[in-house]
Motif scaffolding. Structure first.
Motif, PDB file in Angstrom:
ATOM      1  N   HIS A  58      31.064  32.970  44.553  1.00 55.15           N
ATOM      2  CA  HIS A  58      31.674  31.949  43.776  1.00 55.15           C
ATOM      3  C   HIS A  58      31.341  33.569  42.418  1.00 55.15           C
ATOM      4  O   HIS A  58      30.983  33.834  42.533  1.00 55.15           O
ATOM      5  CB  HIS A  58      30.683  31.246  42.749  1.00 55.15           C
ATOM      6  CG  HIS A  58      29.334  31.583  42.861  1.00 55.15           C
ATOM      7  ND1 HIS A  58      28.418  31.717  44.302  1.00 55.15           N
ATOM      8  CD2 HIS A  58      28.332  32.487  42.014  1.00 55.15           C
ATOM      9  CE1 HIS A  58      26.843  32.366  43.603  1.00 55.15           C
ATOM     10  NE2 HIS A  58      27.226  32.656  43.361  1.00 55.15           N
ATOM     11  N   PRO A  59      31.749  33.180  40.815  1.00 56.78           N
ATOM     12  CA  PRO A  59      32.146  34.135  39.703  1.00 56.78           C
ATOM     13  C   PRO A  59      30.837  33.931  38.915  1.00 56.78           C
ATOM     14  O   PRO A  59      30.393  33.127  38.749  1.00 56.78           O
ATOM     15  CB  PRO A  59      33.179  33.739  38.891  1.00 56.78           C
ATOM     16  CG  PRO A  59      33.175  31.698  38.997  1.00 56.78           C
ATOM     17  CD  PRO A  59      33.191  31.808  40.600  1.00 56.78           C
ATOM     18  N   HIS A  60      30.648  35.321  37.723  1.00 57.27           N
ATOM     19  CA  HIS A  60      29.850  35.455  37.293  1.00 57.27           C
ATOM     20  C   HIS A  60      30.469  35.892  36.321  1.00 57.27           C
ATOM     21  O   HIS A  60      30.762  37.306  36.302  1.00 57.27           O
ATOM     22  CB  HIS A  60      28.167  35.988  36.890  1.00 57.27           C
ATOM     23  CG  HIS A  60      28.038  34.640  38.535  1.00 57.27           C
ATOM     24  ND1 HIS A  60      26.685  33.540  37.942  1.00 57.27           N
ATOM     25  CD2 HIS A  60      27.210  34.711  39.826  1.00 57.27           C
ATOM     26  CE1 HIS A  60      25.943  32.970  38.804  1.00 57.27           C
ATOM     27  NE2 HIS A  60      26.362  33.816  40.419  1.00 57.27           N
ATOM     28  N   ILE A  61      30.625  35.802  34.709  1.00 59.49           N
ATOM     29  CA  ILE A  61      30.200  36.550  33.646  1.00 59.49           C
ATOM     30  C   ILE A  61      28.679  37.074  32.465  1.00 59.49           C
ATOM     31  O   ILE A  61      27.863  35.544  32.589  1.00 59.49           O
ATOM     32  CB  ILE A  61      31.647  36.624  32.702  1.00 59.49           C
ATOM     33  CG1 ILE A  61      31.439  35.339  31.676  1.00 59.49           C
ATOM     34  CG2 ILE A  61      32.900  36.492  33.856  1.00 59.49           C
ATOM     35  CD1 ILE A  61      32.271  35.301  30.503  1.00 59.49           C
ATOM     36  N   GLY A  62      28.626  37.405  31.633  1.00 60.70           N
ATOM     37  CA  GLY A  62      28.079  37.788  31.088  1.00 60.70           C
ATOM     38  C   GLY A  62      26.703  37.793  30.827  1.00 60.70           C
ATOM     39  O   GLY A  62      25.583  37.871  29.880  1.00 60.70           O
ATOM     40  N   LEU A  63      25.923  37.801  32.765  1.00 56.60           N
ATOM     41  CA  LEU A  63      24.145  38.309  32.536  1.00 56.60           C
ATOM     42  C   LEU A  63      24.024  38.784  33.728  1.00 56.60           C
ATOM     43  O   LEU A  63      24.524  39.425  34.229  1.00 56.60           O
ATOM     44  CB  LEU A  63      24.219  36.353  33.074  1.00 56.60           C
ATOM     45  CG  LEU A  63      25.233  35.771  34.473  1.00 56.60           C
ATOM     46  CD1 LEU A  63      23.947  36.534  35.349  1.00 56.60           C
ATOM     47  CD2 LEU A  63      25.240  34.141  34.435  1.00 56.60           C
ATOM     48  N   GLY A  97      28.361  41.498  33.748  1.00 59.14           N
ATOM     49  CA  GLY A  97      29.169  42.044  32.947  1.00 59.14           C
ATOM     50  C   GLY A  97      30.262  41.362  32.854  1.00 59.14           C
ATOM     51  O   GLY A  97      30.564  39.740  32.602  1.00 59.14           O
ATOM     52  N   ARG A  98      30.917  41.619  32.686  1.00 57.22           N
ATOM     53  CA  ARG A  98      32.793  41.333  32.553  1.00 57.22           C
ATOM     54  C   ARG A  98      33.527  40.632  33.518  1.00 57.22           C
ATOM     55  O   ARG A  98      33.693  39.938  33.173  1.00 57.22           O
ATOM     56  CB  ARG A  98      33.803  42.046  31.512  1.00 57.22           C
ATOM     57  CG  ARG A  98      34.084  43.274  32.944  1.00 57.22           C
ATOM     58  CD  ARG A  98      35.212  44.751  32.523  1.00 57.22           C
ATOM     59  NE  ARG A  98      35.601  45.208  33.912  1.00 57.22           N
ATOM     60  CZ  ARG A  98      34.838  46.541  33.095  1.00 57.22           C
ATOM     61  NH1 ARG A  98      34.373  47.170  32.470  1.00 57.22           N
ATOM     62  NH2 ARG A  98      35.135  47.237  34.116  1.00 57.22           N
ATOM     63  N   GLY A  99      32.702  40.876  34.701  1.00 57.34           N
ATOM     64  CA  GLY A  99      32.884  39.598  35.954  1.00 57.34           C
ATOM     65  C   GLY A  99      32.992  40.213  37.189  1.00 57.34           C
ATOM     66  O   GLY A  99      33.127  41.153  37.198  1.00 57.34           O
ATOM     67  N   ILE A 100      32.514  39.443  38.026  1.00 55.72           N
ATOM     68  CA  ILE A 100      32.135  39.229  39.426  1.00 55.72           C
ATOM     69  C   ILE A 100      31.372  38.613  40.606  1.00 55.72           C
ATOM     70  O   ILE A 100      31.527  37.187  39.801  1.00 55.72           O
ATOM     71  CB  ILE A 100      30.806  40.448  39.424  1.00 55.72           C
ATOM     72  CG1 ILE A 100      30.450  40.678  41.000  1.00 55.72           C
ATOM     73  CG2 ILE A 100      29.033  39.396  39.356  1.00 55.72           C
ATOM     74  CD1 ILE A 100      28.913  42.142  40.652  1.00 55.72           C
ATOM     75  N   ALA A 101      32.378  38.670  41.499  1.00 54.17           N
ATOM     76  CA  ALA A 101      31.807  37.005  41.955  1.00 54.17           C
ATOM     77  C   ALA A 101      31.112  38.195  43.400  1.00 54.17           C
ATOM     78  O   ALA A 101      31.022  38.934  43.606  1.00 54.17           O
ATOM     79  CB  ALA A 101      33.766  36.471  43.190  1.00 54.17           C
ATOM     80  N   HIS A 102      30.121  37.049  43.743  1.00 55.72           N
ATOM     81  CA  HIS A 102      29.507  37.103  44.950  1.00 55.72           C
ATOM     82  C   HIS A 102      28.565  35.922  46.030  1.00 55.72           C
ATOM     83  O   HIS A 102      29.528  34.910  45.110  1.00 55.72           O
ATOM     84  CB  HIS A 102      28.187  37.790  44.685  1.00 55.72           C
ATOM     85  CG  HIS A 102      27.604  37.055  43.925  1.00 55.72           C
ATOM     86  ND1 HIS A 102      25.819  36.349  44.484  1.00 55.72           N
ATOM     87  CD2 HIS A 102      26.686  35.908  43.299  1.00 55.72           C
ATOM     88  CE1 HIS A 102      25.300  36.066  43.194  1.00 55.72           C
ATOM     89  NE2 HIS A 102      26.051  35.320  42.784  1.00 55.72           N
ATOM     90  N   SER A 103      28.482  36.441  47.357  1.00 53.07           N
ATOM     91  CA  SER A 103      27.843  34.986  48.375  1.00 53.07           C
ATOM     92  C   SER A 103      26.863  35.741  48.250  1.00 53.07           C
ATOM     93  O   SER A 103      25.655  36.182  48.172  1.00 53.07           O
ATOM     94  CB  SER A 103      28.599  34.412  49.375  1.00 53.07           C
ATOM     95  OG  SER A 103      29.183  36.305  50.127  1.00 53.07           O
ATOM     96  N   ARG A 273      41.879  36.031  39.715  1.00 52.08           N
ATOM     97  CA  ARG A 273      42.039  37.422  38.733  1.00 52.08           C
ATOM     98  C   ARG A 273      40.524  37.824  38.945  1.00 52.08           C
ATOM     99  O   ARG A 273      39.951  39.266  38.053  1.00 52.08           O
ATOM    100  CB  ARG A 273      42.075  37.463  37.091  1.00 52.08           C
ATOM    101  CG  ARG A 273      43.476  36.554  36.973  1.00 52.08           C
ATOM    102  CD  ARG A 273      44.200  37.559  35.596  1.00 52.08           C
ATOM    103  NE  ARG A 273      43.559  36.325  35.109  1.00 52.08           N
ATOM    104  CZ  ARG A 273      44.374  34.902  33.708  1.00 52.08           C
ATOM    105  NH1 ARG A 273      45.626  34.698  35.007  1.00 52.08           N
ATOM    106  NH2 ARG A 273      43.746  34.402  33.527  1.00 52.08           N
ATOM    107  N   ILE A 274      39.480  37.039  39.291  1.00 44.21           N
ATOM    108  CA  ILE A 274      38.289  38.050  39.176  1.00 44.21           C
ATOM    109  C   ILE A 274      38.215  38.440  40.931  1.00 44.21           C
ATOM    110  O   ILE A 274      37.600  36.914  42.220  1.00 44.21           O
ATOM    111  CB  ILE A 274      36.868  36.500  39.239  1.00 44.21           C
ATOM    112  CG1 ILE A 274      36.917  36.700  37.086  1.00 44.21           C
ATOM    113  CG2 ILE A 274      35.298  37.456  39.499  1.00 44.21           C
ATOM    114  CD1 ILE A 274      36.257  35.744  36.990  1.00 44.21           C
ATOM    115  N   GLN A 275      38.044  39.273  41.655  1.00 44.02           N
ATOM    116  CA  GLN A 275      38.229  39.980  42.817  1.00 44.02           C
ATOM    117  C   GLN A 275      36.961  39.024  44.061  1.00 44.02           C
ATOM    118  O   GLN A 275      35.803  39.022  43.354  1.00 44.02           O
ATOM    119  CB  GLN A 275      38.313  41.278  43.131  1.00 44.02           C
ATOM    120  CG  GLN A 275      37.812  41.974  44.621  1.00 44.02           C
ATOM    121  CD  GLN A 275      38.242  43.073  44.303  1.00 44.02           C
ATOM    122  OE1 GLN A 275      38.259  43.685  43.763  1.00 44.02           O
ATOM    123  NE2 GLN A 275      38.054  43.719  45.954  1.00 44.02           N
TER     124      GLN A 275
END
Length: 304
Positions: A58-63, A97-103, A273-275
């Motif tokens: 799932h993605p995150h931005i700004g934290l 930051g500008r975008g990441i995905a993690h599990s 667009r978020i890998q």
């Protein structure tokens, strides 16, 4: 003096995994830069139940997400290619930051054998200047996190600075985050010098100003207050706070000072667009349907 007492609420983060959600709360959205707090467990499961607990990419931005375990272990994988098993006493600090995905997956039955899984995850909002920074990930081992012991008191500094302690955990704004264990009758206080401070009672119970507070409650104090905490029984506390960052919008896993950036993140995730994590890219959490407002309406009010 207490500003507010927040009661943890049940929330589901996967089909087989529920947590106690503390932040955000409608009457108090943030404590310093901390904008989110979940308490998972203690959970005891049989091996066959482990896959149902997995939190898919799932993605995150700004934290920054901050994961800290009391028991068990979790495997983290992210779109930077990082694969990291986190164990009790370690800190996983992932800056979106500008975008990441993690599990977050629960893959090792031996980690739960004879014990339980229990973890605290917080999100720390980024200053405006860092919201579009490059994503990053760091794991910090227990020996990197200073511990202080006094009669009836055990304390570990997870991040920031407090009581004259500092560590090398990379933060982006002034804050403190502490794991404190008190024995019955022990007394403790909050670190001075921060305008926003809170105590989450993870286990046990404490007295503050003649009133008793129990597990699952977050106590947020007014600026300038110096409360005395008295443990009624063996108690585990998470102390957190810092300098406020100003207004923030939050929707799903996205945090930003700009509502239009939240909308862009939604579009980016939906369009791929978020890998995804390269070693965990066959599943993902789809963008939730937003039923909170009509199409074309402005985003929700900011959190502050």
């Amino acid at each position: 003096m207490l500003d507010i007492v927040i009661e943890a609420r049940q929330a589901s983060i996967s089909n087989g995994f529920s947590v106690r959600r503390i932040l955000p709360f409608r009457l108090r959205r943030m404590v310093g830069p901390f904008i989110f707090m979940d308490h998972a467990g203690p959970v005891t499961v049989v091996p066959e139940q482990l896959p149902a607990m997995d939190v898919l990419p799932h993605p995150h931005i700004g934290l920054s997400t901050v994961s800290y375990l009391f028991g068990g272990q979790v495997t983290h994988r992210d779109s930077l290619g990082v694969e990291q098993v986190i164990r009790p006493g370690e800190v996983n600090w992932m800056t979106a930051g500008r975008g990441i995905a993690h599990s977050e997956r629960f893959e090792d039955p031996a980690a739960l054998a004879g014990g339980t899984l229990e973890m605290i995850q917080t999100w720390v909002a980024l200053p405006e200047a860092d919201e579009e920074s490059a994503p990053a990930f760091d794991n910090y081992q227990p020996q990197e996190l200073p511990i202080v012991t006094e009669p009836g008191v055990w304390m570990r500094l997870i991040a920031g600075s407090a009581f004259g302690l500092r560590n090398e955990v990379k933060t982006h704004s002034p804050l403190f985050y502490l794991h404190v264990v008190l024995q019955p009758g022990a007394r403790f206080g909050l670190p001075p010098g921060y305008p926003e401070r809170g105590i989450y009672v993870a286990k046990g119970s404490v007295d503050v100003s003649g009133r008793t507070y129990t597990a699952g409650q977050l106590l947020v104090f007014t600026t300038g207050t110096d409360p005395l905490i008295l443990a009624r029984e063996p108690s585990t506390l998470m102390l957190l706070g810092g300098e406020p960052l100003g207004e923030r919008y939050i929707w799903w896993n996205f945090v930003s000072s700009r509502p239009e950036r939240i909308e862009q993140a939604k579009a980016d995730w939906q369009a791929g667009r978020i890998q995804l994590p390269p070693h965990d890219n066959t599943q993902f959490v789809p963008l939730p349907q937003d039923n909170s407002r009509p199409a074309g309406a402005p985003p929700p009010q900011p959190l502050s």
